[in-house]
Design a protein around this motif. Structure first.
Motif, PDB file in Angstrom:
ATOM      1  N   MET A   1      -0.926  20.908  38.359  1.00 33.79           N
ATOM      2  CA  MET A   1      -2.142  21.035  39.151  1.00 33.79           C
ATOM      3  C   MET A   1      -3.288  20.322  38.447  1.00 33.79           C
ATOM      4  SD  MET A   1      -3.843  24.516  40.475  1.00 33.79           S
ATOM      5  CE  MET A   1      -5.263  24.510  41.476  1.00 33.79           C
ATOM      6  N   GLU A   2      -3.978  19.465  39.153  1.00 36.82           N
ATOM      7  CA  GLU A   2      -5.074  18.689  38.597  1.00 36.82           C
ATOM      8  C   GLU A   2      -6.366  19.500  38.578  1.00 36.82           C
ATOM      9  OE1 GLU A   2      -7.292  14.597  39.706  1.00 36.82           O
ATOM     10  OE2 GLU A   2      -5.121  14.627  39.873  1.00 36.82           O
ATOM     11  N   ASP A   3      -7.094  19.454  37.462  1.00 43.67           N
ATOM     12  CA  ASP A   3      -8.363  20.174  37.322  1.00 43.67           C
ATOM     13  C   ASP A   3      -9.444  19.432  38.107  1.00 43.67           C
ATOM     14  OD1 ASP A   3     -10.782  21.347  36.384  1.00 43.67           O
ATOM     15  OD2 ASP A   3      -9.809  21.879  34.500  1.00 43.67           O
ATOM     16  N   PRO A   4     -10.145  20.100  39.028  1.00 41.55           N
ATOM     17  CA  PRO A   4     -11.182  19.425  39.812  1.00 41.55           C
ATOM     18  C   PRO A   4     -12.381  18.987  38.974  1.00 41.55           C
ATOM     19  CG  PRO A   4     -11.193  21.780  40.278  1.00 41.55           C
ATOM     20  CD  PRO A   4      -9.989  21.503  39.411  1.00 41.55           C
ATOM     21  N   ARG A   5     -12.476  19.474  37.748  1.00 41.92           N
ATOM     22  CA  ARG A   5     -13.572  19.076  36.859  1.00 41.92           C
ATOM     23  C   ARG A   5     -13.294  17.772  36.134  1.00 41.92           C
ATOM     24  NH1 ARG A   5     -13.723  24.369  33.301  1.00 41.92           N
ATOM     25  NH2 ARG A   5     -11.545  23.798  33.325  1.00 41.92           N
ATOM     26  N   CYS A   6     -12.095  17.223  36.280  1.00 49.04           N
ATOM     27  CA  CYS A   6     -11.735  15.993  35.595  1.00 49.04           C
ATOM     28  C   CYS A   6     -12.704  14.869  35.967  1.00 49.04           C
ATOM     29  CB  CYS A   6     -10.309  15.585  35.946  1.00 49.04           C
ATOM     30  SG  CYS A   6      -9.771  14.094  35.087  1.00 49.04           S
ATOM     31  N   CYS A   7     -13.082  14.054  34.990  1.00 48.97           N
ATOM     32  CA  CYS A   7     -14.055  12.972  35.206  1.00 48.97           C
ATOM     33  C   CYS A   7     -13.471  11.794  35.972  1.00 48.97           C
ATOM     34  CB  CYS A   7     -14.623  12.501  33.877  1.00 48.97           C
ATOM     35  SG  CYS A   7     -13.420  11.675  32.804  1.00 48.97           S
ATOM     36  N   GLY A   8     -12.171  11.828  36.232  1.00 45.31           N
ATOM     37  CA  GLY A   8     -11.547  10.755  36.991  1.00 45.31           C
ATOM     38  C   GLY A   8     -10.544   9.945  36.193  1.00 45.31           C
ATOM     39  N   THR A   9     -10.518  10.134  34.882  1.00 49.51           N
ATOM     40  CA  THR A   9      -9.584   9.383  34.053  1.00 49.51           C
ATOM     41  C   THR A   9      -8.179   9.947  34.120  1.00 49.51           C
ATOM     42  OG1 THR A   9     -10.025  10.743  32.109  1.00 49.51           O
ATOM     43  CG2 THR A   9     -11.392   8.772  32.391  1.00 49.51           C
ATOM     44  N   THR A  11      -7.202  12.232  32.137  1.00 51.10           N
ATOM     45  CA  THR A  11      -6.848  12.625  30.768  1.00 51.10           C
ATOM     46  C   THR A  11      -7.657  13.801  30.264  1.00 51.10           C
ATOM     47  OG1 THR A  11      -8.416  11.056  29.819  1.00 51.10           O
ATOM     48  CG2 THR A  11      -6.161  10.276  30.173  1.00 51.10           C
ATOM     49  N   CYS A  12      -8.444  14.424  31.132  1.00 47.19           N
ATOM     50  CA  CYS A  12      -9.297  15.535  30.704  1.00 47.19           C
ATOM     51  C   CYS A  12      -8.465  16.754  30.331  1.00 47.19           C
ATOM     52  CB  CYS A  12     -10.276  15.927  31.807  1.00 47.19           C
ATOM     53  SG  CYS A  12     -11.543  14.683  32.105  1.00 47.19           S
ATOM     54  N   ILE A  13      -8.811  17.359  29.223  1.00 48.17           N
ATOM     55  CA  ILE A  13      -8.269  18.649  28.811  1.00 48.17           C
ATOM     56  C   ILE A  13      -9.489  19.523  28.575  1.00 48.17           C
ATOM     57  CG2 ILE A  13      -6.905  19.906  27.115  1.00 48.17           C
ATOM     58  CD1 ILE A  13      -5.471  17.227  26.506  1.00 48.17           C
ATOM     59  N   ILE A  14      -9.783  20.393  29.543  1.00 49.20           N
ATOM     60  CA  ILE A  14     -11.027  21.156  29.540  1.00 49.20           C
ATOM     61  C   ILE A  14     -10.724  22.611  29.198  1.00 49.20           C
ATOM     62  CG2 ILE A  14     -13.021  21.814  30.933  1.00 49.20           C
ATOM     63  CD1 ILE A  14     -12.265  19.321  32.716  1.00 49.20           C
ATOM     64  N   ASN A  15     -11.429  23.157  28.196  1.00 43.92           N
ATOM     65  CA  ASN A  15     -11.195  24.547  27.806  1.00 43.92           C
ATOM     66  C   ASN A  15     -11.976  25.492  28.713  1.00 43.92           C
ATOM     67  OD1 ASN A  15     -13.873  24.670  26.859  1.00 43.92           O
ATOM     68  ND2 ASN A  15     -13.307  24.491  24.718  1.00 43.92           N
ATOM     69  N   GLU A  16     -11.854  26.781  28.471  1.00 42.10           N
ATOM     70  CA  GLU A  16     -12.500  27.772  29.337  1.00 42.10           C
ATOM     71  C   GLU A  16     -14.020  27.744  29.244  1.00 42.10           C
ATOM     72  OE1 GLU A  16     -12.093  31.700  26.519  1.00 42.10           O
ATOM     73  OE2 GLU A  16     -10.414  31.177  27.807  1.00 42.10           O
ATOM     74  N   ASP A  17     -14.579  27.128  28.189  1.00 36.83           N
ATOM     75  CA  ASP A  17     -16.031  26.983  28.051  1.00 36.83           C
ATOM     76  C   ASP A  17     -16.548  25.730  28.746  1.00 36.83           C
ATOM     77  OD1 ASP A  17     -16.291  29.311  26.502  1.00 36.83           O
ATOM     78  OD2 ASP A  17     -15.763  28.210  24.680  1.00 36.83           O
TER      79      ASP A  17
END
Length: 54
Positions: A1-9, A11-17
């Protein structure tokens, strides 16, 4: 599932913060780099006061 917060690359790995491995942060609307704090003048850093400008 793709994170909707991804910048578009993809390659985003976004933590809970909301912080990504690349240094960007989720601001509630988009990913952006945090604002840098302005540097204090050298004299103020050393003494905590501005030199007299008389």
């Amino acid at each position: 599932m793709e994170d909707p917060r991804c910048c578009g690359t993809g390659t985003c790995i976004i933590n809970e913060d909301g912080q990504c491995w690349c240094g960007q942060r989720w601001d509630g609307e988009r990913m952006c780099f945090p604002e840098s704090t302005p540097q204090q003048p050298q004299a103020e850093q050393a003494t905590g006061e501005f030199p007299d400008s008389d």
